[in-house]
Design an enzyme around this catalytic site. Structure first.
Site, PDB file in Angstrom:
ATOM      1  N   PHE A 149       1.396  -1.497  -0.133  1.00  0.00           N
ATOM      2  CA  PHE A 149      -0.021   0.122   0.286  1.00  0.00           C
ATOM      3  C   PHE A 149       1.221   1.299   0.044  1.00  0.00           C
ATOM      4  CE2 PHE A 149      -3.219   3.543   1.666  1.00  0.00           C
ATOM      5  CZ  PHE A 149      -3.942   3.393   1.215  1.00  0.00           C
ATOM      6  N   ASP A 218       1.943  -5.070   8.531  1.00  0.00           N
ATOM      7  CA  ASP A 218       1.107  -3.921   7.984  1.00  0.00           C
ATOM      8  C   ASP A 218      -0.297  -5.055   8.482  1.00  0.00           C
ATOM      9  OD1 ASP A 218      -1.418  -2.434   7.130  1.00  0.00           O
ATOM     10  OD2 ASP A 218      -0.004  -1.106   6.713  1.00  0.00           O
ATOM     11  N   TYR A 243     -10.770   1.053  10.542  1.00  0.00           N
ATOM     12  CA  TYR A 243     -12.049   1.410   9.862  1.00  0.00           C
ATOM     13  C   TYR A 243     -12.734   0.245   8.320  1.00  0.00           C
ATOM     14  CZ  TYR A 243      -8.128   3.660   7.039  1.00  0.00           C
ATOM     15  OH  TYR A 243      -7.137   3.963   6.581  1.00  0.00           O
ATOM     16  N   LYS A 244     -11.476  -0.632   8.410  1.00  0.00           N
ATOM     17  CA  LYS A 244     -11.369  -1.392   7.495  1.00  0.00           C
ATOM     18  C   LYS A 244     -12.478  -2.437   7.846  1.00  0.00           C
ATOM     19  CE  LYS A 244      -7.991   0.091   4.521  1.00  0.00           C
ATOM     20  NZ  LYS A 244      -6.260  -0.303   4.401  1.00  0.00           N
ATOM     21  N   ARG A 392     -11.859  -4.092  -7.152  1.00  0.00           N
ATOM     22  CA  ARG A 392     -12.126  -4.560  -5.660  1.00  0.00           C
ATOM     23  C   ARG A 392     -13.677  -5.556  -5.436  1.00  0.00           C
ATOM     24  NH1 ARG A 392      -8.139  -2.999  -0.965  1.00  0.00           N
ATOM     25  NH2 ARG A 392     -10.219  -1.117  -1.269  1.00  0.00           N
TER      26      ARG A 392
HETATM   27  C1  LIG Z   1      -5.808   1.346   4.277  1.00  0.00           C
HETATM   28  C2  LIG Z   1      -4.354   0.997   4.469  1.00  0.00           C
HETATM   29  C3  LIG Z   1      -3.434   2.166   4.908  1.00  0.00           C
HETATM   30  C4  LIG Z   1      -4.067   3.294   5.772  1.00  0.00           C
HETATM   31  O1  LIG Z   1      -4.111   4.154   6.173  1.00  0.00           O
HETATM   32  P1  LIG Z   1      -3.911   5.787   6.758  1.00  0.00           P
HETATM   33  O2  LIG Z   1      -3.074   6.327   7.587  1.00  0.00           O
HETATM   34  O3  LIG Z   1      -4.825   4.868   7.494  1.00  0.00           O
HETATM   35  O4  LIG Z   1      -4.083   6.424   5.339  1.00  0.00           O
HETATM   36  C5  LIG Z   1      -2.374   1.991   5.387  1.00  0.00           C
HETATM   37  N1  LIG Z   1      -1.725   0.575   4.759  1.00  0.00           N
HETATM   38  C6  LIG Z   1      -2.369  -0.520   4.292  1.00  0.00           C
HETATM   39  C7  LIG Z   1      -1.590  -1.971   4.460  1.00  0.00           C
HETATM   40  C8  LIG Z   1      -3.479   0.248   4.291  1.00  0.00           C
HETATM   41  O5  LIG Z   1      -4.164  -1.028   3.443  1.00  0.00           O
END
Ligand SMILES: *Cc1c(COP(=O)(O)O)cnc(C)c1O
Length: 422
Positions: A149, A218, A243-244, A392
């Site tokens: 990500f 992560d 939030y997911k 997705r």
């Molecule tokens: C959703 C997600 C993020 C989001 O990071 P934010 O700081 O909340 O914007 C980071 N890493 C991964 C792997 C994600 O899926």
């Protein structure tokens, strides 16, 4: 000529309808037998929408608005500053960390909620680099999954520049073999946000440890969807968002896990006053608190924090193994429905078939993805698009059922075939 044409089509059409009714019947049977089926009622959802975007923004647990009315009206509105103590605001980050802990296989006292995932990636990577020793002593490499990500990659790159390390981007499958004398740490996404591929956390962590390096994971796309086993697999540090799959609400606080054995030497690059051993001593010198609290930075965002805390109630009594079993069954079933319904050659699953390599989403490569997804959403099937060509679909076992999966695949096939909506 036209007779021949019609006869050739009729059996195929009849067969298609047969397959559809068989799959619908199968969905009904699976939903009726689903031990998690009752949890859907805990969420604010409408019957018209198939919501397959809980891997981006989890649905609202139905009891959260009333709790927030109390937080705002009474705790803030009436008690005002007294709430820092009397309503437990001050200790919310570590208290909520302890509620997240069982969902990711961590004993209490190792997780603190707060800040964004991005900020926690920074804390974790710099702290891990510091734990691994001075870069000058030879461990000058930080391995990062090449498909990460983006925010993780950007922040790791900056952290590496600050600490005198260099980034080595790798396919996560190659990290175990690449770990060596020069590796300080690896930062790896447990599940790839794009493809839904589940990476080998136990094996990769063990290989990093065998090389004398640290493992930072992560968990954004795995926490709340599948067992993680942070303690069991000896993970060093981890971050994740809420939030997911954890349904904490838009921009809800993320979390940081620091394994107990590292806490004494955890040296935060953001040593804010709320991580001080005596924050209200207001002394000039920094002295870190013991335990997970050391991962805190500044004043917690209480409204989001307490919405998250309330949202976590939906996990009471839920075994993450049961969630995983349903997630795999749902994604299997959706893939089967897509294969049965979708016009030949229009979509290609890029999520692994093997359960051991699958997260809780299905990603389909589709040349027309940018026009297909908006049309799907118009027809009540909400997934998302990852440019340029990925559709997705996230499967959140607490509130998505098998009939949803069948309907989503059927509507997708209609959109691909250009069938007008009714
Ligand atoms: C959703 C997600 C993020 C989001 O990071 P934010 O700081 O909340 O914007 C980071 N890493 C991964 C792997 C994600 O899926």
């Amino acid at each position: 000529m036209s007779d021949t044409y019609e006869r050739a089509q009729e059996p195929a059409e009849a067969e298609r309808l047969d397959v559809a009714s068989a799959l619908r019947e199968e969905a009904r049977r699976l939903d009726a037998a689903d031990p998690l089926g009752g949890h859907r009622a805990k969420f604010a959802l409408d019957e018209e929408t198939v919501y397959l975007d809980g891997n981006s923004l989890g649905a609202l647990p139905a009891h959260v608005p009333a709790r927030m009315a109390d937080v705002i009206g009474r705790e803030w509105g009436e008690l005002r500053i007294r709430s820092w103590d009397e309503s437990g605001w001050w200790t919310a980050p570590e208290r909520i960390g302890d509620r997240i802990a069982p969902l990711v296989g961590a004993a209490a006292g190792q997780i603190v909620a707060g800040d964004s995932t991005s900020v926690n990636v920074f804390k974790a990577v710099v702290a891990a680099a510091r734990l691994a020793g001075e870069a000058g002593e030879g461990r000058d490499e930080i391995l990062v999954d090449a498909s990460t990500f983006p925010t993780d990659g950007y922040i790791a790159e900056s952290a590496a520049r600050m600490t005198g390390h260099r980034i080595v981007p790798l396919d996560p499958a190659d990290i175990p073999a690449a770990a060596g004398d020069r590796t300080a740490l690896a930062l790896v996404n447990h599940v790839d946000y794009r493809t839904g591929r589940l990476h080998d956390l136990p094996g990769t962590t063990a290989a990093l440890h065998a090389a004398g390096a640290l493992a930072v994971w992560d968990l954004c796309h795995s926490a709340g969807a599948l067992p993680v086993g942070l303690d069991a697999h000896g993970v060093d540090l981890a971050v994740g968002c809420t939030y997911k799959y954890l349904n904490g609400g838009p921009g809800s606080p993320a979390y940081l896990y620091v394994a107990e054995r590292h806490q004494d030497r955890f040296d935060s690059p953001l040593p804010g006053w709320t991580s001080h051993a005596d924050p209200f001593g207001m002394t000039p010198g920094y002295r870190p608190a013991d335990g997970a609290v050391r991962g805190r930075v500044g004043t917690p965002d209480i409204l989001s924090m307490l919405a998250l805390e309330a949202a976590l109630d939906v996990w009471d009594g839920v075994a993450i193994d049961a969630v995983r079993a349903k997630s795999l069954a749902l994604t299997d079933f959706f893939l089967e429905c897509v294969r049965a319904y979708a016009p030949e050659g229009r979509v290609t699953p890029i999520t692994p078939e093997a359960h051991a390599e699958r997260g809780s989403q299905v990603a389909l490569a589709c040349a027309d993805a940018p026009t297909v997804m908006p049309e799907l959403i118009k027809r009540g099937v909400v997934g998302d698009l990852r440019r340029p060509d990925i559709l997705r679909f996230g499967f959140t076992p607490l509130y998505v059922g098998f009939a949803d999966a069948e309907q989503a695949a059927r509507v997708l096939a209609d959109v691909l075939a250009g069938t007008p909506s009714d």
